[in-house]
Design a protein around this motif. Structure first.
Motif, short mmCIF file in Angstrom:
data_model
loop_
_atom_site.label_atom_id
_atom_site.label_comp_id
_atom_site.label_asym_id
_atom_site.label_seq_id
_atom_site.Cartn_x
_atom_site.Cartn_y
_atom_site.Cartn_z
N THR A 84 0.85 -1.20 0.00
CA THR A 84 0.00 0.00 0.00
C THR A 84 0.88 1.24 0.00
OG1 THR A 84 -0.09 0.12 2.41
CG2 THR A 84 -1.80 -1.19 1.34
N MET A 238 -7.20 1.78 8.65
CA MET A 238 -6.63 2.19 7.37
C MET A 238 -7.64 3.08 6.66
SD MET A 238 -4.87 -1.25 5.80
CE MET A 238 -5.91 -2.62 6.26
N ARG A 239 -7.13 4.08 5.96
CA ARG A 239 -8.00 4.90 5.10
C ARG A 239 -7.22 5.28 3.84
NH1 ARG A 239 -11.13 3.73 8.33
NH2 ARG A 239 -12.95 4.81 9.14
N SER A 240 -7.96 5.36 2.73
CA SER A 240 -7.36 5.75 1.46
C SER A 240 -8.28 6.70 0.72
CB SER A 240 -7.16 4.51 0.56
OG SER A 240 -6.48 3.49 1.25
N GLU A 241 -7.66 7.57 -0.08
CA GLU A 241 -8.44 8.39 -1.01
C GLU A 241 -7.61 8.55 -2.28
OE1 GLU A 241 -8.98 11.84 1.51
OE2 GLU A 241 -7.33 12.91 0.59
N PRO A 242 -8.26 8.79 -3.43
CA PRO A 242 -7.50 8.91 -4.67
C PRO A 242 -6.49 10.06 -4.61
CG PRO A 242 -9.82 8.62 -5.15
CD PRO A 242 -9.71 8.87 -3.67
N PHE A 245 -7.88 14.97 -7.00
CA PHE A 245 -9.21 15.35 -7.48
C PHE A 245 -9.56 16.71 -6.90
CE2 PHE A 245 -9.80 12.69 -3.72
CZ PHE A 245 -10.74 13.35 -2.96
N ARG A 254 -8.18 14.47 4.29
CA ARG A 254 -9.34 13.97 5.02
C ARG A 254 -9.16 12.50 5.40
NH1 ARG A 254 -15.53 13.95 2.57
NH2 ARG A 254 -16.32 12.35 3.98
N GLU A 258 -9.76 11.09 9.18
CA GLU A 258 -10.78 10.09 9.48
C GLU A 258 -10.15 8.80 10.00
OE1 GLU A 258 -13.69 9.76 6.36
OE2 GLU A 258 -14.18 11.90 6.50
N PHE A 374 -2.72 7.32 1.52
CA PHE A 374 -2.92 6.03 2.18
C PHE A 374 -2.46 6.17 3.63
CE2 PHE A 374 -1.92 4.88 -2.26
CZ PHE A 374 -3.10 4.25 -2.60
N PHE B 47 -15.36 -2.26 3.25
CA PHE B 47 -13.93 -2.53 3.07
C PHE B 47 -13.68 -2.74 1.59
CE2 PHE B 47 -10.25 -5.65 3.41
CZ PHE B 47 -9.33 -4.72 3.86
N VAL B 64 -2.35 2.69 -7.22
CA VAL B 64 -2.69 4.04 -6.76
C VAL B 64 -3.68 4.69 -7.73
CG1 VAL B 64 -1.80 6.34 -6.28
CG2 VAL B 64 -0.53 4.34 -5.51
N MET B 65 -3.34 4.62 -9.01
CA MET B 65 -4.24 5.22 -10.00
C MET B 65 -5.57 4.47 -10.06
SD MET B 65 -2.52 7.74 -10.76
CE MET B 65 -3.15 8.63 -12.16
N LEU B 67 -7.38 3.52 -7.81
CA LEU B 67 -8.37 4.05 -6.86
C LEU B 67 -9.32 5.04 -7.52
CD1 LEU B 67 -6.86 4.94 -3.37
CD2 LEU B 67 -8.58 3.23 -3.93
N ASP B 68 -8.87 5.64 -8.63
CA ASP B 68 -9.75 6.56 -9.36
C ASP B 68 -11.04 5.87 -9.82
OD1 ASP B 68 -7.93 8.55 -9.00
OD2 ASP B 68 -7.25 8.64 -11.09
N GLY B 71 -13.87 5.97 -6.77
CA GLY B 71 -14.59 7.18 -6.38
C GLY B 71 -13.76 7.98 -5.40
N ALA B 72 -14.11 9.25 -5.23
CA ALA B 72 -13.29 10.15 -4.42
C ALA B 72 -13.58 10.01 -2.94
CB ALA B 72 -13.52 11.58 -4.89
N TRP B 73 -14.58 10.70 -2.45
CA TRP B 73 -14.87 10.67 -1.03
C TRP B 73 -16.17 9.95 -0.79
CZ3 TRP B 73 -13.40 16.46 -0.05
CH2 TRP B 73 -12.03 16.54 0.26
N PRO B 74 -16.43 9.44 0.39
CA PRO B 74 -15.57 9.49 1.57
C PRO B 74 -14.33 8.62 1.39
CG PRO B 74 -17.40 8.01 1.97
CD PRO B 74 -17.66 8.65 0.64
N PRO B 75 -13.24 8.94 2.16
CA PRO B 75 -12.09 8.04 2.17
C PRO B 75 -12.55 6.64 2.60
CG PRO B 75 -11.59 10.09 3.33
CD PRO B 75 -13.07 10.09 3.06
N ILE B 76 -11.91 5.63 2.06
CA ILE B 76 -12.37 4.26 2.31
C ILE B 76 -11.37 3.47 3.15
CG2 ILE B 76 -13.87 4.07 0.31
CD1 ILE B 76 -11.53 2.81 -1.22
N ARG B 77 -11.90 2.47 3.87
CA ARG B 77 -11.04 1.45 4.48
C ARG B 77 -10.54 0.60 3.33
NH1 ARG B 77 -15.67 0.87 7.56
NH2 ARG B 77 -15.50 1.63 9.69
N GLU B 78 -9.21 0.62 3.12
CA GLU B 78 -8.73 0.02 1.88
C GLU B 78 -7.38 -0.61 2.06
OE1 GLU B 78 -6.79 0.35 -2.22
OE2 GLU B 78 -6.22 1.43 -0.43
N SER B 79 -7.16 -1.68 1.32
CA SER B 79 -5.88 -2.37 1.37
C SER B 79 -5.59 -2.94 -0.01
CB SER B 79 -5.93 -3.47 2.43
OG SER B 79 -4.70 -4.14 2.54
#
Lengths: 385, 351
Positions: A84, A238-242, A245, A254, A258, A374, B47, B64-65, B67-68, B71-79
């Protein structure tokens, strides 16, 4: 609900620019064996292995968990490989903990590593994507504009970053595993070091290290005989965002806010600065200490740098940050996040030696990666509620 | 364990070269379709976890790309796992056991056309002793096939029969890349590319993506008329050193199968991730699958092989048969590494 999971063994390598005395397998074994020794168990006591590292391009080995299965005693067992970005060391520990918390396994060995001397990390981090201009040279080139934006917004004085670098390098002198041991480091020396990516000077940036970190994570009924008490995982998130944007705040993301709120909630923490005894925060460039202090809720937005100047993050401050010397003193990228998690656990288990913080009961381990997008965090404690 | 089911599956068509779209563009409609079909709103998914390989694109952080596409927000629990998406699904299944979240999105993608996948996979080998010799993935599979032919009753005709059946079955799979009627005899007239492997013994080079939505307990029952319940899932690895293994057997598949509850071998269908014909023979034996079980009705990896997604597609295809009412109990398998080094077995049931 999920089962309790504790850290019962911790190991790390002696980090260095070039560990050409060991292969990649030798490097991960060095950390893994130390973790097994600490936990007072052997390979056969391990149910599963979870390994993490940053991009495969750093060593030129695709999915190295396949090659490392033998060295990590994984034959006949499950092994997973997490990736990650920079947060990977933290995420890897959380995926390993998840196996115990889910009740799938009793004892999991988790390992993270990077042997950066096998390649050139800066250029491995400078992707050439077709039809897109390549605008960065390594991670410093990417993050420098975010730091400049932070300074512009917060009106922080110019010496904040240098003071963080001095503190972390001095802390590293009390950590025998740290890569950099700069005995005579001074503020003046940092100030006079070359500017790499304005405002990041050479001495305000992380080194490129070979190193590995490992932990044994166990369920309540599999704690075994370590001479040190277990470090209980009180929360993990864990939290992720693109990466890019409109409307995204790269300075105070954010996803980080969060993630922190989630992990504090799990651990029952309402006032992090008062309730958390120390933090190991992922600070690869000095200015990220005040930036993450704000993102993590240890300071109001725009006030993180004041905490640094007030000495709050010094070893005798209200919230010692990176007593180990942090990423600024050792940076085997894939392991750097796990080192933060492991150092937090070392402290609450009382086994941090010369850099032990007296009375450490609750500690935060933090890692971030990608374009500050991430996040992985855990809270460990000396006692289970 | 907590009851967890696959409630939806979507995949892109597998094609030799998707020159018009990047990974995100391939992935976006697939993720959207899987979420739409699941009846769970994107922001309600608890998740997200994916599987991919940086080296396919030749750049760090392929995921990484990607993730586009989520969707943008909300931030997600992601692995993310740098493994086939089947292992991402395993991580999601584990995470759902915690009990605090009820749904997960799993996706994976692979654009093998961007590089030379045979050489990319060579870089999986021991970097000191094996990789510098540059044995590519097809040559290693050929060594394994040769060992099998010399130590068993299996013949090159048995291997060709696997290819012929896979391509025939793929005629009913609109996402497949290689389909059609071929006789084993005709296939055997073709030349070797790495003896004893002919072209039909090897997988196609594919670009593609897949996505699965998992849901637990009552949520699964609410959103899906016939969820594909995961009654068992396990994965095991073998030593990496090829000389330390008996390449004609797959003990890690057998062990994962036992632990996943596949020991009785009573399945309506089995989706086996066998990129090479002889590997299907090895896997069938490891799992004790006899002639009553329909093997790879989708055509399998011999008909479509987007690296990193092909294992997840096996699980998705098996689940889809249960969701559609065409099967009551299905086995799905995924593999990773040279010569079936690492294997995952998932047992899916209608009730």
């Amino acid at each position: 609900m999920a089962n309790w999971c504790a850290v019962t063994g911790i190991g790390q390598t002696n980090h260095a620019a070039k560990r050409d005395d060991v292969s990649i397998a030798g490097l991960v074994r060095e950390a893994a064996l130390r973790a097994l020794d600490d936990a007072a168990i052997t390979w056969s006591d391990i149910d599963a292995v979870v390994i993490g590292k940053a991009p495969d391009m750093f060593e030129g080995v695709v999915m190295p968990e396949l090659y490392l299965a033998d060295a990590l005693g994984a034959a006949g067992k499950p092994i997973m490989r997490v990736h990650t970005a920079g947060s990977v060391g933290g995420s890897t520990a959380l995926v390993a903990a998840s196996l115990v918390q889910a009740g799938v396994h009793s004892r999991v060995l988790t390992v993270a590593f990077e042997k950066q001397s096998e390649s050139n990390a800066m250029w491995a981090l400078t992707p050439k994507i077709p039809f897109q201009p390549s605008v960065v040279a390594g991670a410093g080139g990417y993050f420098a504009p975010h730091i400049r934006e932070y300074i512009a917004r917060s009106k922080a004085p110019a010496d904040v970053g240098m003071r963080v670098a001095l503190k972390d390098r001095l802390n590293a002198l009390r950590n025998p595993y740290a890569h950099l041991h700069m005995q005579d480091i001074t503020l003046q020396q940092i100030e006079e070091s070359p500017m790499l990516w304005d405002p990041i000077r050479f001495h305000e940036t992380c080194p490129s290290s070979d190193g590995a970190c490992a932990m044994v994570l166990a369920s309540e009924d599999a704690l075994n005989g370590s001479q040190y008490p277990p470090g209980w995982i009180l929360g993990g998130a864990m939290r992720s965002e693109p990466i890019m944007f409109p409307g995204r705040d790269e300075v105070n993301p954010r996803a980080g806010r969060e993630c922190a709120a989630d992990v504090y909630g799990q651990a029952g923490i309402t006032s992090p600065i008062e309730e958390i005894d120390l933090a190991e925060i992922y600070v690869p460039f000095s200015w990220y200490e005040p930036m993450w202090l704000e993102n993590l809720g240890f300071a109001e937005e725009g006030a993180g740098w004041q905490k640094v100047l007030d000495g709050a993050t010094a070893p005798d401050g209200a919230l010692p940050v990176n007593l180990s010397g942090g990423v600024l003193s050792s940076n085997p990228v894939g392991a750097s996040g796990m080192l933060r998690f492991a150092e937090a656990a070392l402290q609450v288990r009382g086994q941090a030696g010369e850099h032990q913080h007296d009375g450490a009961r609750i500690a935060l381990g933090h890692a971030y990666g990608g374009g500050s997008q991430f996040f992985a965090m855990w809270i460990v404690g000396s006692e289970r509620p | 364990m907590r009851e967890v089911a696959i409630v939806s599956f979507a995949q892109s068509p597998s094609v030799r070269r998707d020159a018009q779209r990047n990974e995100v563009e391939i992935l976006l409609p697939v993720v959207r379709e899987a979420i739409d079909r699941s009846g769970i709103r994107r922001e309600e998914i608890g998740f997200t976890v994916s599987g991919s390989c940086d080296y396919l694109a030749g750049q760090p952080f392929a995921f990484v790309m990607a993730l586009d596409a989520i969707g943008a927000w909300p931030p997600i629990r992601e692995s993310h796992v740098e493994m086939d998406g089947a292992w991402a699904l395993y991580e999601a299944w584990v995470r759902l056991q915690h009990g605090d979240i009820d749904s997960a999105l799993v996706y994976s993608f692979g654009k093998s056309s961007l590089g030379n996948v045979r050489e990319v996979l060579t870089l999986q080998l021991d970097p000191y002793y094996t990789a510098p010799l540059w044995p590519d993935s097809i040559c290693l599979a050929a060594l394994q096939a040769r060992a099998l032919l010399e130590s068993s009753e299996y013949t090159e005709h048995d291997m060709a029969a696997v290819a012929a059946r896979s391509r025939r079955d793929a005629k009913t799979n609109p996402k497949a890349q290689l389909a059609g009627d071929f006789s084993a005899e005709a296939l055997l007239d073709e030349p070797y590319i790495a003896s004893p492997l002919r072209k039909h013994d090897c997988p196609p080079i594919s670009d593609g993506a897949a996505a699965v939505v998992l849901a637990a307990g009552d949520l699964a029952r609410r959103v899906c008329a016939r969820p594909a319940w995961i009654s068992g899932i396990d994965h095991r690895i073998e030593p990496h050193a090829l000389g330390a293994r008996d390449l004609t057997q797959s003990p890690s598949t057998a062990l994962a199968g036992q632990r996943a509850g596949a020991g009785d071998s009573r399945f309506d269908i089995a989706e086996l991730h066998a990129p090479f014909t002889h590997q299907e023979l090895i896997l069938r034996d490891a799992l004790g699958l006899n002639g009553d079980v329909s093997i790879n009705p989708s055509g399998g990896a011999l008909a479509a092989n987007p690296v990193m997604a092909a294992g997840l597609i096996r699980i998705g295809e098996a689940a889809q048969r249960i969701i559609a009412g065409d099967a009551a109990r299905a086995l799905a398998h995924a593999t990773s590494g040279p010569c079936l080094q690492q294997n995952l077995v998932c047992v899916l049931e209608a009730a």
